[in-house]
Design a protein around this motif. Structure first.
Motif, PDB file in Angstrom:
ATOM      1  N   PRO A 494       0.872  -1.149  -0.063  1.00 37.08           N
ATOM      2  CA  PRO A 494      -0.020  -0.010   0.103  1.00 37.08           C
ATOM      3  C   PRO A 494       0.896   1.154  -0.114  1.00 37.08           C
ATOM      4  CG  PRO A 494      -0.005  -1.054   2.201  1.00 37.08           C
ATOM      5  CD  PRO A 494       0.809  -2.025   1.256  1.00 37.08           C
ATOM      6  N   VAL A 495       0.349   2.304  -0.620  1.00 38.31           N
ATOM      7  CA  VAL A 495       1.113   3.568  -0.763  1.00 38.31           C
ATOM      8  C   VAL A 495       0.843   4.169   0.902  1.00 38.31           C
ATOM      9  CG1 VAL A 495       1.139   5.900  -1.545  1.00 38.31           C
ATOM     10  CG2 VAL A 495       0.726   3.770  -3.003  1.00 38.31           C
ATOM     11  N   LYS A 496       2.131   4.304   1.312  1.00 38.62           N
ATOM     12  CA  LYS A 496       2.155   5.091   2.685  1.00 38.62           C
ATOM     13  C   LYS A 496       1.809   6.523   2.622  1.00 38.62           C
ATOM     14  CE  LYS A 496       4.840   5.574   6.872  1.00 38.62           C
ATOM     15  NZ  LYS A 496       6.361   5.308   7.283  1.00 38.62           N
ATOM     16  N   GLN A 497       0.740   6.990   3.540  1.00 40.43           N
ATOM     17  CA  GLN A 497       0.603   8.440   3.490  1.00 40.43           C
ATOM     18  C   GLN A 497       1.724   9.222   4.214  1.00 40.43           C
ATOM     19  OE1 GLN A 497      -1.798   8.439   0.811  1.00 40.43           O
ATOM     20  NE2 GLN A 497      -2.420  10.496   2.022  1.00 40.43           N
ATOM     21  N   THR A 498       2.332  10.044   3.727  1.00 40.54           N
ATOM     22  CA  THR A 498       3.255  11.067   4.443  1.00 40.54           C
ATOM     23  C   THR A 498       2.590  12.040   5.325  1.00 40.54           C
ATOM     24  OG1 THR A 498       4.755  10.305   2.600  1.00 40.54           O
ATOM     25  CG2 THR A 498       5.590  12.037   4.300  1.00 40.54           C
ATOM     26  N   LEU A 499       1.738  12.557   4.864  1.00 34.68           N
ATOM     27  CA  LEU A 499       1.022  13.881   5.467  1.00 34.68           C
ATOM     28  C   LEU A 499      -0.079  13.585   6.174  1.00 34.68           C
ATOM     29  CD1 LEU A 499       1.281  16.036   2.224  1.00 34.68           C
ATOM     30  CD2 LEU A 499       3.015  15.797   4.114  1.00 34.68           C
ATOM     31  N   PRO A 786      10.983   9.682  -6.389  1.00 37.18           N
ATOM     32  CA  PRO A 786       9.529   9.131  -5.833  1.00 37.18           C
ATOM     33  C   PRO A 786       8.873   9.903  -4.724  1.00 37.18           C
ATOM     34  CG  PRO A 786      10.677   7.222  -6.475  1.00 37.18           C
ATOM     35  CD  PRO A 786      11.535   8.537  -6.508  1.00 37.18           C
ATOM     36  N   ARG A 787       9.777  10.138  -3.449  1.00 30.47           N
ATOM     37  CA  ARG A 787       9.346  10.768  -2.294  1.00 30.47           C
ATOM     38  C   ARG A 787       8.562  12.152  -2.657  1.00 30.47           C
ATOM     39  NH1 ARG A 787      14.426  13.074   1.143  1.00 30.47           N
ATOM     40  NH2 ARG A 787      15.574  14.173  -0.579  1.00 30.47           N
ATOM     41  N   PHE A 788       9.232  12.880  -3.634  1.00 31.78           N
ATOM     42  CA  PHE A 788       8.663  14.336  -3.784  1.00 31.78           C
ATOM     43  C   PHE A 788       7.362  14.174  -4.645  1.00 31.78           C
ATOM     44  CE2 PHE A 788      12.979  15.771  -3.183  1.00 31.78           C
ATOM     45  CZ  PHE A 788      12.903  16.987  -3.050  1.00 31.78           C
ATOM     46  N   LYS A 789       7.216  12.908  -5.420  1.00 29.33           N
ATOM     47  CA  LYS A 789       5.836  12.765  -6.241  1.00 29.33           C
ATOM     48  C   LYS A 789       4.822  12.399  -5.161  1.00 29.33           C
ATOM     49  CE  LYS A 789       7.721  11.276 -10.549  1.00 29.33           C
ATOM     50  NZ  LYS A 789       7.688   9.932 -11.498  1.00 29.33           N
ATOM     51  N   ASN A 790       5.326  11.601  -4.259  1.00 28.97           N
ATOM     52  CA  ASN A 790       4.100  11.283  -3.313  1.00 28.97           C
ATOM     53  C   ASN A 790       3.704  12.167  -2.482  1.00 28.97           C
ATOM     54  OD1 ASN A 790       4.708   8.512  -4.276  1.00 28.97           O
ATOM     55  ND2 ASN A 790       6.236   8.056  -2.520  1.00 28.97           N
ATOM     56  N   VAL A 791       4.576  13.087  -1.821  1.00 26.75           N
ATOM     57  CA  VAL A 791       4.011  14.022  -0.978  1.00 26.75           C
ATOM     58  C   VAL A 791       3.404  15.251  -1.920  1.00 26.75           C
ATOM     59  CG1 VAL A 791       4.649  15.835   0.660  1.00 26.75           C
ATOM     60  CG2 VAL A 791       5.937  13.617   0.553  1.00 26.75           C
ATOM     61  N   ALA A 792       3.998  15.716  -2.940  1.00 19.31           N
ATOM     62  CA  ALA A 792       3.091  16.630  -3.903  1.00 19.31           C
ATOM     63  C   ALA A 792       1.903  15.995  -4.138  1.00 19.31           C
ATOM     64  CB  ALA A 792       4.111  16.933  -5.205  1.00 19.31           C
TER      65      ALA A 792
END
Length: 800
Positions: A494-499, A786-792
């Protein structure tokens, strides 16, 4: 060493190969490449940071060992660059990092008649070089994918090649020679490398030693040379074969070898020894951001970093330390040691080491023996393993005046006496077989057969492993075989939510004792003046510094000591009054350690002044002051961050002055494009403030909204100021490091997502144009990670 570079610590462990990891690359912070004796090449994409995590894709697989890698940087034709790999099958493969094993290679190159053991690329001149067991080295043109030139004169295995520059190639050979060629194949000069040459590395132009490249040999010595063959220096420290060399952007040399270690060299001095819980440390490579990656015989690759933002989480660090301490260190590797007459554990408190990596065997209370290593930076002995005798020690056999676990008779030719092959279970079977063949001038085509003979007849005997008789620890029986497909398919993660970010980040890299040493030194210069500390004051600070040196900063803040309130008051004096301003650094530094460790930071001193108010009033964030004293601002920012991380009283102190902090910090944003350390410190503080504003239930909704607007306004401006990503060695540091930008995005997202207010979302979108700021990050190549893509993506979902 006090005042020296930060220590490398574990950043990430890459686990997935079924045999030795023989070659590694870290060409970019966003991905790593590994090649193994299991026949596979894997590309590891970084999926997150703090702590770093990587996912592997199998880029290539074959029926035989992979032993070497090289990287061709991005070009118009290959925008992600190319990974070159080769090994036992003699074929050199070129693949894009995004390619998978099911896709055809971009190029396959055939030309060697035996195992390829070394590759190196000169991108600026569009060529690469290969070295092989067939006693040849070849130059290949990138794009044409065929051998352009043979480099003549080698009489044994070409273990290592170096594409030194546009015109120059260097080779290292089992015939002990170092040879310099031009790119057209003409040998310019050669000389004796003192032993079998296993590794070469180019030193930066104008290197402080005066040397131009380094070599490493089977005798465990690193040698620094000029291109004319002048020997500049010899580096002693390794205790066995050295297999690999790399050079950090700082010019420091990194080496790895058969003695379970990676070593960092500054000039001719070893400044850090990283022990690995494996017999052979096969390969080391350097990333442009200064991180290193290591491949070893325990089937793992590990990434190490000096940057605290890229250090592994506490659990991973503890697992690594535990695996190291429980690993077996062969007694035979320690030389002549009287195991019955060893010092006890009290030695570790009585005696200090004299150099980095110094070893000492200690008899533990339970009668066992442990090996400890001296750390200059930590000024302490670190346990690195259990000392054990070999499984076959009771039946040692003598050969040429030495004792071995086994001495085999090898029949090479009928009618002639057998040759003797000595072997200890502490050795790598392939290295023992290689030495045997070279000593008797036998073809290396016998290597596989000879190594398998050793493995079979020692029944896989190794140290520190529990396995059934006959098991093969080197992976020739149980390695992955192409074509075998597992029936189990793991579900997608699963995609982990950062925010929103919910945890405060500490900044605890460094040594409290070193800061105290500077305070004492500077205090002596003030004599009996009003600003000088008394002898009792210095003793109070020394006591606290000693407690901090022993404190485990990976645990929750728990330090409590009666001296702390006095120490904080004294450090406020040092950190705000001492002149010149540079003398204040150590005081603020020790103060930030206290903030991160204590469970109850003192709210005020005897005069009622608190530390935050004193620092804000000292003027260190004023524009004119910042131009010449930016390090002082950096330490103060770290102190504020640690207050938020450390204790409820520390958070209350920041909250009390939050309006002033936000207003006072604005000039600092102007210098983050020229100072990465300040950029990381500032963005870490803003991230922690974002966590405070979104999670503190005692702050009312309207006040949170006002703080949120201030943060969004400032963070948007900061985002606009980051330069385009450029990981080349010649780029400015701000372009090479993406961490400040990432922390800014997470801070911005924490405010927007965490507060969840429609008025704030509208302001972020319509007034401060956050979508535009995110779009600019994409054009500046930040979204390649990828970390930037996910948070953005999380931020954009809320803004929509």
């Amino acid at each position: 060493m006090s005042g020296g570079p930060a220590e490398f610590k574990l950043s990430a462990t890459l686990e997935g190969h079924k045999s030795d990891v023989r070659a590694v690359l870290l060409p970019d912070p966003s991905f790593a490449v590994t090649a193994s004796r299991d026949g596979t090449t894997k590309v590891w994409k970084r999926t997150s940071t703090s702590p770093p995590a990587y996912d592997a894709t199998e880029s290539s697989h074959g029926a035989q060992f992979k032993t070497c890698l090289a990287y061709v940087p991005p070009s118009k034709e290959f925008q992600d660059g190319l990974v070159l790999s080769s090994g036992q099958d003699t074929i050199i493969e070129a693949r894009q990092p995004t390619s998978t094993a099911e896709v055809s290679a971009d190029a396959l190159m055939v030309g060697h008649s035996h195992q390829v053991c070394s590759l190196d690329v000169c991108a600026e001149a569009n060529y690469f070089v290969s070295g092989s067991w067939d006693s040849t080295a070849k130059v290949w043109e990138i794009g044409k994918w065929e051998a352009a030139v043979d480099l003549p004169g080698h009489t044994a295995t070409v273990w290592t090649v170096l594409a030194y520059d546009r015109e120059t190639i260097i080779t290292g050979c089992a015939d002990r020679a170092i040879r310099i060629f031009d790119v057209r194949g003409k040998m310019l000069v050669s000389w004796d490398g003192k032993d079998i040459v296993r590794a070469l590395a180019r030193l930066p132009k104008g290197h402080y030693t005066g040397a131009e490249f380094a070599s490493a040999s089977n005798d465990g010595v690193i040698r620094l040379w000029t291109l004319k063959g002048d020997l500049i220096a010899e580096l002693f420290g390794h205790e066995a074969f050295i297999y690999s060399l790399a050079v950090l952007p700082s010019g420091e040399i990194v080496s790895s070898g058969e003695d379970r270690s990676v070593r960092i060299w500054q000039g001719t001095e070893c400044v850090q020894v990283i022990r690995i819980p494996a017999i052979s440390v096969w390969s080391v490579s350097v990333c442009p951001n200064g991180d290193i990656i290591v491949g070893s015989s325990d089937k793992l690759a590990r990434i190490f970093s000096r940057d605290p933002s890229r250090i592994a989480d506490a659990e991973s660090l503890q697992e690594f330390e535990a695996s190291l301490q429980s690993s077996s260190v062969p007694q035979q590797q320690m030389g002549e040691v009287n195991m019955t007459d060893l010092p006890g554990s009290d030695f570790l408190q009585r005696k200090a080491g004299t150099k980095e990596g110094q070893s000492q065997i200690i008899k533990e209370d339970d009668g066992s023996a442990s090996l400890y290593q001296w750390s200059m930076s930590q000024q302490t002995w670190v346990k690195i393993g259990q000392v054990v005798d070999s499984a076959a020690s009771s039946g040692k056999k003598a050969y040429n005046g030495k004792e071995y676990d086994y001495v085999f008779d090898i029949d090479i030719e009928d009618g002639k006496p057998p040759l003797k092959l000595p072997y200890n279970v502490t050795q790598n079977p392939y290295e023992a077989a290689t030495k045997f063949l070279q000593d008797h001038e036998l073809p290396l085509s016998y290597l596989e057969e000879t190594a398998n003979f050793i493995i079979k007849n020692t029944q896989g005997a190794t140290l520190g492993q529990s396995q059934p008789a006959g098991a093969d620890p080197w992976g020739t029986e149980s390695r992955y075989r192409p074509g075998e497909v597992s029936s189990y398919q793991a579900p997608p993660a699963p995609v982990k939510q950062t925010l929103p970010q919910k945890d405060y980040l500490p900044v605890v890299i460094g040594k409290p004792g070193a800061a105290m040493g500077q305070i004492a030194k500077k205090n002596a210069e003030y004599g009996g003046s009003d600003v000088a500390l008394s002898q009792g004051d210095v003793q109070t600070l020394t006591t606290v510094a000693q407690q901090l040196d022993k404190y485990n900063f990976q645990s929750k803040p728990s330090l409590s000591a009666p001296e702390l309130p006095t120490a904080v008051s004294l450090l406020m004096k040092v950190g705000t009054q001492w002149q010149p301003p540079a003398n204040r650094l150590a005081g603020l530094d020790l103060l930030r350690f206290i903030a991160a460790a204590t469970k109850d930071f003192p709210a005020a001193d005897a005069d009622g002044l608190d530390a935050v108010a004193a620092i804000l009033a000292s003027g260190i964030f004023d524009t004119d002051f910042l131009r010449t004293n930016n390090k002082l601002a950096m330490i103060a920012l770290r102190f504020f961050s640690n207050l938020l991380y450390g204790s409820p009283s520390g958070r209350e102190l920041v909250k009390e002055h939050l309006d002033s902090i936000l207003d006072t910090l604005k000039p600092v944003s102007a210098i983050i494009s020229t100072d990465v350390s300040v950029a990381v410190a500032l963005t870490t503080l803003y991230l922690n403030i974002a966590v405070l504003v979104t999670s503190d239930k005692s702050i009312d909704g309207e006040t949170k909204a006002n703080y949120g607007l201030s943060l969004v306004e400032e963070l948007s401006k900061i985002l606009d100021g980051f330069p385009a990503v450029n990981h080349t060695g010649s780029a400015i540091p701000a372009a090479q490091s993406t961490e400040p930008a990432y922390r800014t995005v997470v801070a911005l997202g924490t405010v927007v997502v965490g507060l969840g207010r429609e008025d704030l979302t509208s302001a972020a979108k319509d007034i401060f144009d956050v979508p535009k700021a995110l779009s600019q990050l994409r054009s500046k190549k930040y979204m390649d990670e990828p970390r930037f893509k996910n948070v953005a993506g999380e931020i954009q979902a809320v803004l929509r």
